[in-house]
Write a protein that holds these residues in place. Structure first.
Motif, PDB file in Angstrom:
ATOM      1  N   GLY A   1       0.814  -1.464   0.200  1.00 23.18           N
ATOM      2  CA  GLY A   1       0.344   0.009  -0.239  1.00 23.18           C
ATOM      3  C   GLY A   1       0.812   1.699  -0.332  1.00 23.18           C
ATOM      4  O   GLY A   1       0.398   2.451   0.174  1.00 23.18           O
TER       5      GLY A   1
ATOM      6  N   SER B   1       1.821   8.298   2.211  1.00 28.76           N
ATOM      7  CA  SER B   1       0.757   6.986   2.383  1.00 28.76           C
ATOM      8  C   SER B   1       1.383   6.214   3.847  1.00 28.76           C
ATOM      9  O   SER B   1       2.541   6.540   4.145  1.00 28.76           O
ATOM     10  N   ILE B   2       0.145   6.272   3.663  1.00 35.31           N
ATOM     11  CA  ILE B   2       0.264   5.721   5.710  1.00 35.31           C
ATOM     12  C   ILE B   2       0.890   4.459   5.859  1.00 35.31           C
ATOM     13  O   ILE B   2       2.061   3.906   6.741  1.00 35.31           O
TER      14      ILE B   2
ATOM     15  N   GLN C   1       1.350  -1.059  -7.065  1.00 40.37           N
ATOM     16  CA  GLN C   1       0.695  -1.154  -8.104  1.00 40.37           C
ATOM     17  C   GLN C   1       0.438  -0.244  -9.147  1.00 40.37           C
ATOM     18  O   GLN C   1       0.633   1.037  -9.894  1.00 40.37           O
TER      19      GLN C   1
ATOM     20  N   ASP D   1      -1.449  -6.086  -7.888  1.00 46.42           N
ATOM     21  CA  ASP D   1      -3.060  -5.401  -8.323  1.00 46.42           C
ATOM     22  C   ASP D   1      -4.166  -6.852  -7.802  1.00 46.42           C
ATOM     23  O   ASP D   1      -4.079  -7.213  -8.363  1.00 46.42           O
ATOM     24  N   VAL D   2      -5.059  -5.671  -5.992  1.00 44.94           N
ATOM     25  CA  VAL D   2      -5.427  -7.002  -5.429  1.00 44.94           C
ATOM     26  C   VAL D   2      -6.710  -7.474  -5.957  1.00 44.94           C
ATOM     27  O   VAL D   2      -7.102  -8.264  -5.930  1.00 44.94           O
TER      28      VAL D   2
ATOM     29  N   ALA E   1      -2.249  -1.861   4.000  1.00 43.38           N
ATOM     30  CA  ALA E   1      -2.859  -0.555   3.668  1.00 43.38           C
ATOM     31  C   ALA E   1      -3.283   0.155   2.485  1.00 43.38           C
ATOM     32  O   ALA E   1      -3.180   1.311   1.914  1.00 43.38           O
ATOM     33  N   VAL E   2      -4.284  -0.309   2.076  1.00 45.30           N
ATOM     34  CA  VAL E   2      -5.242  -0.822   0.275  1.00 45.30           C
ATOM     35  C   VAL E   2      -6.569  -0.056   0.628  1.00 45.30           C
ATOM     36  O   VAL E   2      -7.552  -1.084   1.171  1.00 45.30           O
TER      37      VAL E   2
ATOM     38  N   THR F   1      -7.796   1.387   9.121  1.00 42.65           N
ATOM     39  CA  THR F   1      -9.352   1.644   8.831  1.00 42.65           C
ATOM     40  C   THR F   1      -9.402   3.186   8.921  1.00 42.65           C
ATOM     41  O   THR F   1      -8.505   3.735   9.812  1.00 42.65           O
TER      42      THR F   1
ATOM     43  N   LYS G   1     -15.178  -0.641   5.764  1.00 41.99           N
ATOM     44  CA  LYS G   1     -14.606  -0.354   6.956  1.00 41.99           C
ATOM     45  C   LYS G   1     -14.701  -1.228   7.810  1.00 41.99           C
ATOM     46  O   LYS G   1     -14.591  -1.506   8.769  1.00 41.99           O
TER      47      LYS G   1
ATOM     48  N   PRO H   1      -8.142  11.055   9.796  1.00 41.68           N
ATOM     49  CA  PRO H   1      -7.844  11.966   8.734  1.00 41.68           C
ATOM     50  C   PRO H   1      -6.783  12.813   7.917  1.00 41.68           C
ATOM     51  O   PRO H   1      -6.120  13.342   9.090  1.00 41.68           O
ATOM     52  N   ILE H   2      -5.845  11.899   7.345  1.00 36.62           N
ATOM     53  CA  ILE H   2      -4.766  13.018   6.871  1.00 36.62           C
ATOM     54  C   ILE H   2      -4.464  12.761   5.406  1.00 36.62           C
ATOM     55  O   ILE H   2      -5.169  12.223   4.533  1.00 36.62           O
TER      56      ILE H   2
ATOM     57  N   THR I   1      -3.338  12.448   2.118  1.00 35.84           N
ATOM     58  CA  THR I   1      -2.560  11.254   1.049  1.00 35.84           C
ATOM     59  C   THR I   1      -3.586  11.258  -0.111  1.00 35.84           C
ATOM     60  O   THR I   1      -4.972  11.428  -0.703  1.00 35.84           O
ATOM     61  N   LEU I   2      -3.339  10.141  -0.993  1.00 36.36           N
ATOM     62  CA  LEU I   2      -4.023   9.893  -2.778  1.00 36.36           C
ATOM     63  C   LEU I   2      -5.100   9.605  -1.714  1.00 36.36           C
ATOM     64  O   LEU I   2      -6.210  10.392  -2.503  1.00 36.36           O
ATOM     65  N   ALA I   3      -5.124   8.590  -1.375  1.00 36.78           N
ATOM     66  CA  ALA I   3      -6.930   7.813  -0.854  1.00 36.78           C
ATOM     67  C   ALA I   3      -7.217   9.176  -0.505  1.00 36.78           C
ATOM     68  O   ALA I   3      -8.895   9.640  -0.662  1.00 36.78           O
TER      69      ALA I   3
HETATM   70  P1  NAD Z   1      -2.564   6.428  -0.344  1.00 41.35           P
HETATM   71  O1  NAD Z   1      -3.417   6.597  -1.675  1.00 41.35           O
HETATM   72  O2  NAD Z   1      -1.422   6.178   0.117  1.00 41.35           O
HETATM   73  O3  NAD Z   1      -2.894   4.689  -0.414  1.00 41.35           O
HETATM   74  C1  NAD Z   1      -3.872   3.836  -0.612  1.00 41.35           C
HETATM   75  C2  NAD Z   1      -2.955   2.862  -0.835  1.00 41.35           C
HETATM   76  O4  NAD Z   1      -3.582   1.547  -1.749  1.00 41.35           O
HETATM   77  C3  NAD Z   1      -2.652   3.203  -2.606  1.00 41.35           C
HETATM   78  O5  NAD Z   1      -0.987   2.110  -2.745  1.00 41.35           O
HETATM   79  C4  NAD Z   1      -2.829   2.290  -3.624  1.00 41.35           C
HETATM   80  O6  NAD Z   1      -1.992   1.607  -4.556  1.00 41.35           O
HETATM   81  C5  NAD Z   1      -3.197   0.906  -3.501  1.00 41.35           C
HETATM   82  N1  NAD Z   1      -4.399  -0.407  -3.924  1.00 41.35           N
HETATM   83  C6  NAD Z   1      -5.137   0.944  -4.120  1.00 41.35           C
HETATM   84  N2  NAD Z   1      -6.218  -0.613  -5.229  1.00 41.35           N
HETATM   85  C7  NAD Z   1      -5.302  -1.161  -5.191  1.00 41.35           C
HETATM   86  C8  NAD Z   1      -5.579  -2.119  -5.981  1.00 41.35           C
HETATM   87  N3  NAD Z   1      -6.635  -2.697  -6.964  1.00 41.35           N
HETATM   88  N4  NAD Z   1      -4.326  -2.970  -5.771  1.00 41.35           N
HETATM   89  C9  NAD Z   1      -3.285  -3.126  -4.770  1.00 41.35           C
HETATM   90  N5  NAD Z   1      -3.544  -2.005  -4.618  1.00 41.35           N
HETATM   91  C10 NAD Z   1      -4.218  -0.951  -4.200  1.00 41.35           C
HETATM   92  O7  NAD Z   1      -3.480   6.351   0.296  1.00 41.35           O
HETATM   93  P2  NAD Z   1      -3.292   6.168   2.329  1.00 41.35           P
HETATM   94  O8  NAD Z   1      -4.386   6.938   3.441  1.00 41.35           O
HETATM   95  O9  NAD Z   1      -2.376   6.036   2.481  1.00 41.35           O
HETATM   96  O10 NAD Z   1      -4.478   4.891   2.528  1.00 41.35           O
HETATM   97  C11 NAD Z   1      -3.534   3.579   3.234  1.00 41.35           C
HETATM   98  C12 NAD Z   1      -5.372   3.109   3.840  1.00 41.35           C
HETATM   99  O11 NAD Z   1      -5.502   3.545   5.839  1.00 41.35           O
HETATM  100  C13 NAD Z   1      -6.897   2.835   3.107  1.00 41.35           C
HETATM  101  O12 NAD Z   1      -6.978   1.671   3.528  1.00 41.35           O
HETATM  102  C14 NAD Z   1      -7.427   3.904   3.938  1.00 41.35           C
HETATM  103  O13 NAD Z   1      -9.091   3.864   3.772  1.00 41.35           O
HETATM  104  C15 NAD Z   1      -6.716   4.069   5.086  1.00 41.35           C
HETATM  105  N6  NAD Z   1      -7.342   5.357   5.434  1.00 41.35           N
HETATM  106  C16 NAD Z   1      -6.760   6.187   5.702  1.00 41.35           C
HETATM  107  C17 NAD Z   1      -6.848   7.373   5.609  1.00 41.35           C
HETATM  108  C18 NAD Z   1      -6.512   9.441   5.281  1.00 41.35           C
HETATM  109  O14 NAD Z   1      -7.523  10.021   5.360  1.00 41.35           O
HETATM  110  N7  NAD Z   1      -5.623   9.580   4.645  1.00 41.35           N
HETATM  111  C19 NAD Z   1      -7.664   6.854   7.231  1.00 41.35           C
HETATM  112  C20 NAD Z   1      -8.167   5.869   7.316  1.00 41.35           C
HETATM  113  C21 NAD Z   1      -7.686   4.805   7.042  1.00 41.35           C
END
Ligand code: NAD
Length: 264
Positions: A14, A20-21, A41, A65-66, A92-93, A145, A163, A191-192, A194-196
């Motif tokens: 992830g 990224s987290i 990915q 790619d999951v 962390a996907v 989550t 989640k 909340p942080i 990131t791309l997601a």
């Molecule tokens: P991020 O965009 O850096 O990471 C998300 C990752 O998911 C990416 O590396 C992406 O390549 C991967 N991904 C998406 N679809 C995929 C696929 N089909 N196959 C393989 N990999 C795939 O963002 P993030 O915020 O670091 O997200 C990591 C986790 O943390 C996620 O589960 C997100 O829901 C969770 N989260 C994020 C926040 C926030 O505020 N950013 C808060 C709580 C939880």
């Protein structure tokens, strides 16, 4: 370096970039002695993840790619061939169509519901099973989550359902693997940026609200999340499994903001 993770190896799934987290957790695990493998990915992310992996002494990178079970199998086969066993797995996907991370949940589509669930929830169990097979001496798994699984958050919509199911998976997997001394936990991150995170409608409002009203009065950092990742992947949390561990500046404990916060 404390050496808490000395001699321990694990897979980080992830990392997209240095926000990224997963990267925050990877860096902290490395600082404490862990040896790391990474998935990325697709080719577009390879050029971002490769230098990050190298900066923590790793050249063990695999595409994944999951949504494609063959690519998931290839990852775990490669880990088995190269390392034989592992000690931890960080998942962390997450993904949902950003056009559905705004507006009403009621308007979400069946197609995106299924896709979101597969990528953001089922992918954890699917890899957890394969990871557990490589943990003959026990181990730890951690997923990410958000409180939107428990409560209705603006625009979070189907990700909230994913989640909720992911958190339930954590409890079921904790039972499945407990007798193998494999612990399964989740970090519920505030909340942080990131791309997601940026894909959620009005993300800036969520960040600002958290900062203003959480007991600590601030957002969370990658270092905050790295520390929690270290705790859950190391023997510091030896007696902990099936838990949802909040790292959200305490936001989840409040029912309503303090009166003075509203006036500020
Ligand atoms: P991020 O965009 O850096 O990471 C998300 C990752 O998911 C990416 O590396 C992406 O390549 C991967 N991904 C998406 N679809 C995929 C696929 N089909 N196959 C393989 N990999 C795939 O963002 P993030 O915020 O670091 O997200 C990591 C986790 O943390 C996620 O589960 C997100 O829901 C969770 N989260 C994020 C926040 C926030 O505020 N950013 C808060 C709580 C939880």
């Amino acid at each position: 370096m404390s050496g808490l993770m000395n001699g321990k190896r694990g897979l980080i799934m992830g990392v997209a970039n240095d926000h990224s987290i997963a990267w925050g957790i990877a860096k902290t695990l490395h600082q404490h002695g862990a040896e790391l493998a990474f998935t990325y990915q697709g080719d577009a992310l390879h050029k971002r993840v490769k230098p990050l992996a190298e900066s923590v002494g790793s050249s063990f990178l695999m595409p994944c790619d999951v949504e494609d079970i063959a690519s998931v199998d290839a990852v775990w086969e490669t880990v088995k061939e190269k390392w034989g066993t592992i000690d931890f797995f960080v998942h962390a996907v997450g993904f949902s169509d950003k056009n559905e991370l705004k507006g009403r949940f009621a308007d979400n589509t069946r197609e995106n519901f299924v896709r979101t669930m597969v990528i953001s929830c089922f992918s954890f169990a699917e890899s957890a099973k394969r990871a557990a097979a490589l943990m003959p001496n026990g181990g730890a798994m951690v997923t990410l989550t958000y409180n939107g699984g428990d409560r209705a958050m603006p625009n979070y919509n189907v990700m909230g359902l994913a989640k909720a199911a992911l958190e339930s998976s954590v409890r079921y997997l904790a039972v499945d693997f407990g007798h193998q001394n494999i612990r399964v936990n989740a970090i519920s991150a505030g909340p942080i940026r990131t791309l997601a995170g940026a894909g959620i409608g009005d993300a800036r409002y969520m960040f600002a609200f958290q900062q203003k009203y959480s007991p600590l009065g601030r957002g969370v950092s990658l270092e905050d999340l790295g520390g929690a990742g270290l705790y859950l992947c190391s023997n510091l949390s030896a007696g902990v499994t099936g838990e949802i561990h909040f790292v959200d500046s305490g936001y989840n404990v409040i029912a309503m903001p303090q009166p003075e916060a509203l006036k500020a």
